[in-house]
Design a protein around this motif. Sequence first.
Motif, PDB file in Angstrom:
ATOM      1  N   HIS A 422      24.921  24.128  14.001  1.00  0.00           N
ATOM      2  CA  HIS A 422      24.045  24.265  15.172  1.00  0.00           C
ATOM      3  C   HIS A 422      23.071  23.103  15.263  1.00  0.00           C
ATOM      4  CE1 HIS A 422      22.982  27.566  12.203  1.00  0.00           C
ATOM      5  NE2 HIS A 422      22.284  26.546  11.818  1.00  0.00           N
ATOM      6  N   GLU A 423      22.191  23.210  16.269  1.00  0.00           N
ATOM      7  CA  GLU A 423      21.199  22.150  16.410  1.00  0.00           C
ATOM      8  C   GLU A 423      20.158  22.282  15.309  1.00  0.00           C
ATOM      9  OE1 GLU A 423      19.852  20.956  20.481  1.00  0.00           O
ATOM     10  OE2 GLU A 423      21.091  22.677  21.043  1.00  0.00           O
ATOM     11  N   GLY A 424      19.557  21.185  14.922  1.00  0.00           N
ATOM     12  CA  GLY A 424      18.493  21.215  13.926  1.00  0.00           C
ATOM     13  C   GLY A 424      17.175  21.605  14.570  1.00  0.00           C
ATOM     14  N   ARG A 425      16.111  21.588  13.775  1.00  0.00           N
ATOM     15  CA  ARG A 425      14.811  22.019  14.303  1.00  0.00           C
ATOM     16  C   ARG A 425      14.264  20.998  15.302  1.00  0.00           C
ATOM     17  NH1 ARG A 425      11.149  23.285   9.515  1.00  0.00           N
ATOM     18  NH2 ARG A 425      12.949  24.378   8.700  1.00  0.00           N
ATOM     19  N   ASP A 426      14.439  19.726  14.992  1.00  0.00           N
ATOM     20  CA  ASP A 426      13.910  18.690  15.885  1.00  0.00           C
ATOM     21  C   ASP A 426      14.930  18.360  16.965  1.00  0.00           C
ATOM     22  OD1 ASP A 426      11.788  18.662  14.203  1.00  0.00           O
ATOM     23  OD2 ASP A 426      12.529  16.954  13.012  1.00  0.00           O
ATOM     24  N   GLN A 429      18.700  16.707  16.806  1.00  0.00           N
ATOM     25  CA  GLN A 429      19.175  16.854  15.430  1.00  0.00           C
ATOM     26  C   GLN A 429      20.280  17.905  15.335  1.00  0.00           C
ATOM     27  OE1 GLN A 429      16.272  18.292  12.631  1.00  0.00           O
ATOM     28  NE2 GLN A 429      16.060  16.268  11.740  1.00  0.00           N
ATOM     29  N   ARG A 431      22.647  20.307  12.527  1.00  0.00           N
ATOM     30  CA  ARG A 431      22.523  20.876  11.183  1.00  0.00           C
ATOM     31  C   ARG A 431      23.877  21.441  10.770  1.00  0.00           C
ATOM     32  NH1 ARG A 431      18.176  24.123   8.374  1.00  0.00           N
ATOM     33  NH2 ARG A 431      19.365  25.705   7.287  1.00  0.00           N
ATOM     34  N   VAL A 441      20.930  17.728   7.720  1.00  0.00           N
ATOM     35  CA  VAL A 441      20.590  17.493   9.128  1.00  0.00           C
ATOM     36  C   VAL A 441      20.749  16.010   9.428  1.00  0.00           C
ATOM     37  CG1 VAL A 441      19.010  19.461   9.354  1.00  0.00           C
ATOM     38  CG2 VAL A 441      18.105  17.259   8.671  1.00  0.00           C
ATOM     39  N   ASP A 443      21.092  13.092  13.112  1.00  0.00           N
ATOM     40  CA  ASP A 443      21.022  12.962  14.567  1.00  0.00           C
ATOM     41  C   ASP A 443      22.416  12.991  15.171  1.00  0.00           C
ATOM     42  OD1 ASP A 443      18.330  12.789  14.455  1.00  0.00           O
ATOM     43  OD2 ASP A 443      18.265  10.582  14.427  1.00  0.00           O
ATOM     44  N   THR A 461      14.892  16.979   0.783  1.00  0.00           N
ATOM     45  CA  THR A 461      13.580  17.630   0.768  1.00  0.00           C
ATOM     46  C   THR A 461      13.471  18.500  -0.482  1.00  0.00           C
ATOM     47  OG1 THR A 461      14.526  19.498   1.940  1.00  0.00           O
ATOM     48  CG2 THR A 461      13.525  17.786   3.296  1.00  0.00           C
ATOM     49  N   THR A 464      17.328  20.788   0.975  1.00  0.00           N
ATOM     50  CA  THR A 464      18.281  20.326   1.989  1.00  0.00           C
ATOM     51  C   THR A 464      18.264  18.796   2.064  1.00  0.00           C
ATOM     52  OG1 THR A 464      16.651  20.412   3.744  1.00  0.00           O
ATOM     53  CG2 THR A 464      17.916  22.424   3.369  1.00  0.00           C
TER      54      THR A 464
END
Length: 480
Positions: A422-426, A429, A431, A441, A443, A461, A464
């Motif tokens: 799916h899309e990342g948080r930003d 982005q 994921r 994650v 772009d 991080t 992840t």
Amino acid sequence: MTTKPSRRAYVETYGCQMNISDGELMEGILERSGYHIVRRPEDADVVLVNTCAIREHAEKRVLGRVSQLNGLKRDRPEMVIGVTGCMAQRMGSTLLEQAPYVDIVMGPDGYRGLPETLSQLETRRAAPPGSESPELFLDRARTNGIEVVGEGRKRGPQLAVLQLDMDENYQGLEQRRANGPSAWVPIQRGCDHRCTYCIVPYVRGGEKNRSADEVLTEVRGLAEQGVTEITLLGQTVNSYVWEDLPFPELLRRVARVDGIRRVRFTSPHPRDVNQELVEVMATETAVCEQLHLPAQAGNNRTLKRMLRRYTVETLLEKVEMVRAAVPDIALSTDIIVAFPGETDAEFRDTLELMRRVRFDDAFTYKYSLRDGTPATRLPEGDFIDPDEAQARLAELIEVSREIQTEINRSEVGRIEEVLIEHEGRDPGQLRGRTRRNKVVVFDGDPMRIGSYAHAKLERTTGATFVGTEVETARRVTASV
Ligand code: 5AD
Ligand code: SF4
């Protein structure tokens, strides 16, 4: 007089993957009987909260949520609230007393009859006085395994469906799945173990397996719809056997279904991790290099009192066996701290196990007393002070995070295949997960969701990764 059944249903699920899969099963059953599945409780005539009972904390959360949902009844008193799943099974009628606005409690073996239960409720609610005697209604309900609690109260009938069914494996019923590249396929329900802390065998009954043919037909159907990643689900998934077909063979056949590119399974029991399974993991290219191995503790006396049926030594042998066959495998685990009677030295053995195995990921829990489980009968003095339990959990988390960060740092620079989920948080982005089940994650265009990409792991991080997409693994390797 009969009323039309409510047509819009909403299912909200808590807990493990098995429960999420059960939520999809209920949606499938409801949809096939004419309900429209909606995504918000505000839009629904029937709201089902599918619950977990594994720890007290999970139950408290759900009780709060159910009371919140009751607020919706203020404007629409005809709305039906049902509580399903493990907590419904565990609490039964007590839940109906504690939360009198709940109309139905239903355990994990009652879902096949969900439409029938709902229509019984609606019929009874709509019955004008005298149209059917309560006795007749009760009789009819009982033949369908439905117990009526609270009939005659101001709020109307409350129904309980709590029979455990030795044969209910939901054969012949399919989930309603969200379109996507990944699907969970339950192959087994219930559990034949009796780990002394665990409520699951009491709320889900003994192990029931689905026929291998049906599992394979379902997987082929999913592949035809574009699913490329399958996760086989069961409480002790690797103890699965159908006639004379054991789990490793089923895994092999699933891995060979055309179009299936990744296969995972969860949760295996360490005792049934054997040479045959490891051989399939090593040779079938679709089986991912990932294994969840719930250790629970790293001390033999604790493991024995938990009735886990393995020792630290045999567990370590299994780890070695798996790593020898699949050298790059990512291992994860479940650990419980502060099991009654666990001494500080025994807890340190668990930390030692973590340091020896170096799991890529660990799900860590404080022991939670579950009424009805054997551990509740341990001497009162054995139960560990909550502050001490919290301190052990914090220490375990620190150690496991440290190890995870070290492992993940050492993987920065790798190029991994990622299934974009799916899309990342930003914004902008994406994921996804690697074959070793690590989250990355990077772009990219949301149109790519559901497809595979290669990403270079640029930094971590801790848990992840942040990556950049590369065209193919080979090209980048060549240019490095
Ligand atoms: N208390 C704490 N953790 C528990 N688990 C199961 N029962 C309990 C309990 N009573 C954990 C185990 C299991 C995971 C799903 O939940 O680690 O593997
Ligand atoms: Fe619970 Fe043990 Fe069964 Fe897992 S194997 S579901 S921990 S009883």
